[in-house]
Write a protein that holds these residues in place. Structure first.
Motif, PDB file in Angstrom:
ATOM      1  N   ASP A  98       0.814  -1.228   0.000  1.00 26.43           N
ATOM      2  CA  ASP A  98       0.000   0.000   0.000  1.00 26.43           C
ATOM      3  C   ASP A  98       0.845   1.276   0.000  1.00 26.43           C
ATOM      4  N   GLY A  99       2.179   1.109  -0.049  1.00 30.83           N
ATOM      5  CA  GLY A  99       3.079   2.256  -0.087  1.00 30.83           C
ATOM      6  C   GLY A  99       3.562   2.721   1.275  1.00 30.83           C
ATOM      7  N   SER A 100       3.016   2.168   2.347  1.00 28.39           N
ATOM      8  CA  SER A 100       3.451   2.570   3.683  1.00 28.39           C
ATOM      9  C   SER A 100       4.783   1.907   4.030  1.00 28.39           C
ATOM     10  N   ALA A 101       5.470   2.523   4.972  1.00 28.56           N
ATOM     11  CA  ALA A 101       6.770   2.012   5.401  1.00 28.56           C
ATOM     12  C   ALA A 101       6.590   0.835   6.349  1.00 28.56           C
ATOM     13  N   GLY A 102       7.419  -0.171   6.193  1.00 27.59           N
ATOM     14  CA  GLY A 102       7.429  -1.324   7.081  1.00 27.59           C
ATOM     15  C   GLY A 102       8.825  -1.513   7.642  1.00 27.59           C
ATOM     16  N   ALA A 103       8.907  -2.205   8.762  1.00 25.44           N
ATOM     17  CA  ALA A 103      10.208  -2.433   9.385  1.00 25.44           C
ATOM     18  C   ALA A 103      10.144  -3.688  10.245  1.00 25.44           C
ATOM     19  N   GLY A 104      11.291  -4.172  10.595  1.00 27.44           N
ATOM     20  CA  GLY A 104      11.404  -5.320  11.472  1.00 27.44           C
ATOM     21  C   GLY A 104      12.835  -5.466  11.931  1.00 27.44           C
ATOM     22  N   ARG A 105      13.108  -6.566  12.600  1.00 29.23           N
ATOM     23  CA  ARG A 105      14.473  -6.883  13.015  1.00 29.23           C
ATOM     24  C   ARG A 105      14.715  -8.353  12.691  1.00 29.23           C
ATOM     25  N   TYR A 106      15.974  -8.683  12.517  1.00 26.88           N
ATOM     26  CA  TYR A 106      16.317 -10.095  12.338  1.00 26.88           C
ATOM     27  C   TYR A 106      17.650 -10.399  12.983  1.00 26.88           C
ATOM     28  N   THR A 107      17.794 -11.646  13.360  1.00 24.16           N
ATOM     29  CA  THR A 107      19.063 -12.178  13.837  1.00 24.16           C
ATOM     30  C   THR A 107      19.309 -13.453  13.058  1.00 24.16           C
ATOM     31  N   ASP A 108      20.434 -13.515  12.388  1.00 24.25           N
ATOM     32  CA  ASP A 108      20.833 -14.703  11.646  1.00 24.25           C
ATOM     33  C   ASP A 108      22.055 -15.310  12.321  1.00 24.25           C
ATOM     34  N   VAL A 109      22.093 -16.617  12.383  1.00 21.38           N
ATOM     35  CA  VAL A 109      23.226 -17.342  12.943  1.00 21.38           C
ATOM     36  C   VAL A 109      23.919 -18.072  11.806  1.00 21.38           C
ATOM     37  N   TRP A 110      25.226 -17.871  11.711  1.00 20.26           N
ATOM     38  CA  TRP A 110      26.035 -18.478  10.661  1.00 20.26           C
ATOM     39  C   TRP A 110      27.092 -19.371  11.288  1.00 20.26           C
ATOM     40  N   ALA A 111      27.380 -20.491  10.651  1.00 13.09           N
ATOM     41  CA  ALA A 111      28.414 -21.409  11.112  1.00 13.09           C
ATOM     42  C   ALA A 111      29.406 -21.645   9.973  1.00 13.09           C
ATOM     43  N   LYS A 112      30.675 -21.705  10.333  1.00 12.59           N
ATOM     44  CA  LYS A 112      31.703 -22.004   9.338  1.00 12.59           C
ATOM     45  C   LYS A 112      31.893 -23.517   9.322  1.00 12.59           C
ATOM     46  N   ARG A 113      31.484 -24.115   8.199  1.00 13.01           N
ATOM     47  CA  ARG A 113      31.549 -25.569   8.042  1.00 13.01           C
ATOM     48  C   ARG A 113      32.319 -25.890   6.777  1.00 13.01           C
ATOM     49  N   GLY A 114      33.345 -26.692   6.936  1.00  8.30           N
ATOM     50  CA  GLY A 114      34.155 -27.056   5.778  1.00  8.30           C
ATOM     51  C   GLY A 114      34.759 -25.839   5.094  1.00  8.30           C
ATOM     52  N   GLY A 115      35.063 -24.803   5.876  1.00 10.89           N
ATOM     53  CA  GLY A 115      35.676 -23.594   5.335  1.00 10.89           C
ATOM     54  C   GLY A 115      34.696 -22.602   4.723  1.00 10.89           C
ATOM     55  N   ARG A 116      33.384 -22.915   4.762  1.00  8.15           N
ATOM     56  CA  ARG A 116      32.358 -22.030   4.188  1.00  8.15           C
ATOM     57  C   ARG A 116      31.404 -21.569   5.270  1.00  8.15           C
ATOM     58  N   TRP A 117      30.978 -20.315   5.166  1.00  3.97           N
ATOM     59  CA  TRP A 117      29.950 -19.794   6.060  1.00  3.97           C
ATOM     60  C   TRP A 117      28.577 -20.186   5.525  1.00  3.97           C
ATOM     61  N   LEU A 118      27.761 -20.809   6.390  1.00  3.77           N
ATOM     62  CA  LEU A 118      26.395 -21.205   6.041  1.00  3.77           C
ATOM     63  C   LEU A 118      25.430 -20.705   7.106  1.00  3.77           C
ATOM     64  N   ALA A 119      24.271 -20.240   6.679  1.00  2.07           N
ATOM     65  CA  ALA A 119      23.242 -19.805   7.618  1.00  2.07           C
ATOM     66  C   ALA A 119      22.620 -21.047   8.256  1.00  2.07           C
ATOM     67  N   VAL A 120      22.604 -21.093   9.587  1.00  5.96           N
ATOM     68  CA  VAL A 120      22.016 -22.234  10.293  1.00  5.96           C
ATOM     69  C   VAL A 120      20.707 -21.871  10.974  1.00  5.96           C
ATOM     70  N   SER A 121      20.467 -20.563  11.168  1.00  8.99           N
ATOM     71  CA  SER A 121      19.246 -20.160  11.846  1.00  8.99           C
ATOM     72  C   SER A 121      18.947 -18.697  11.528  1.00  8.99           C
ATOM     73  N   ALA A 122      17.643 -18.395  11.508  1.00  6.93           N
ATOM     74  CA  ALA A 122      17.200 -17.010  11.329  1.00  6.93           C
ATOM     75  C   ALA A 122      15.988 -16.782  12.235  1.00  6.93           C
ATOM     76  N   HIS A 123      15.906 -15.595  12.780  1.00  5.66           N
ATOM     77  CA  HIS A 123      14.750 -15.203  13.582  1.00  5.66           C
ATOM     78  C   HIS A 123      14.310 -13.843  13.069  1.00  5.66           C
ATOM     79  N   VAL A 124      13.062 -13.758  12.593  1.00  6.15           N
ATOM     80  CA  VAL A 124      12.569 -12.550  11.928  1.00  6.15           C
ATOM     81  C   VAL A 124      11.361 -12.006  12.682  1.00  6.15           C
ATOM     82  N   THR A 125      11.357 -10.704  12.939  1.00  8.19           N
ATOM     83  CA  THR A 125      10.206 -10.042  13.545  1.00  8.19           C
ATOM     84  C   THR A 125       9.770  -8.898  12.637  1.00  8.19           C
ATOM     85  N   ARG A 126       8.537  -8.514  12.746  1.00  7.46           N
ATOM     86  CA  ARG A 126       8.010  -7.357  12.020  1.00  7.46           C
ATOM     87  C   ARG A 126       7.412  -6.402  13.043  1.00  7.46           C
ATOM     88  N   LEU A 127       7.615  -5.119  12.813  1.00  2.00           N
ATOM     89  CA  LEU A 127       7.073  -4.113  13.724  1.00  2.00           C
ATOM     90  C   LEU A 127       5.755  -3.617  13.230  1.00  2.00           C
TER      91      LEU A 127
END
Length: 127
Positions: A98-127
């Motif tokens: 509808d054109g209005s502004a939206g916002a939220g917060r997130y926390t992502d958890v990354w682990a280095k496995r086999g020399g690569r960073w991979l996302a293992v978890s995400a937590h998303v909120t909306r305000l």
């Protein structure tokens, strides 16, 4: 490893995670399942804003659906590297259909496995 080498390694990991965070946000905005397939760990879990907890397969399915928001971007990004895992905290801002502004917060958890960073978890909120 010397203190200088440790700082250089941490900076390199920080730079990699900064790019992965941009990739993650871009993949959300553009329903880029292929990119998520590359950067999510097999045991990835996501806590959605509605309170549901989804595994990698369900997350990829929900990501495949076109999003109705636009101009998604991350602000106030804080990246905390702790050896072989890292946390990324940020504020998300976007435009609703509808054109209005939206916002939220997130926390992502990354682990280095086999020399690569991979996302293992995400937590998303909306305000």
């Amino acid at each position: 490893m010397t203190a200088t080498a440790l700082r250089a390694a941490a900076q390199s990991d920080h730079d990699i995670l900064e790019q992965l965070n941009r990739d993650y946000i871009n993949a959300v905005q553009h329903s880029d399942v292929q990119r998520f397939d590359e950067i999510l760990a097999g045991d990835f879990l996501c806590s959605n804003p509605d309170g549901s907890l989804v595994d990698r397969t369900a997350f990829l399915k929900q990501t495949a659906k076109p999003v109705t928001i636009s101009d998604l971007r991350a602000e106030d990004v804080v990246i905390r590297v702790m050896d072989d895992f890292a946390l990324i905290h940020a504020r998300s801002v976007f435009t609703r259909p509808d054109g209005s502004a939206g916002a939220g917060r997130y926390t992502d958890v990354w682990a280095k496995r086999g020399g690569r960073w991979l996302a293992v978890s995400a937590h998303v909120t909306r305000l």
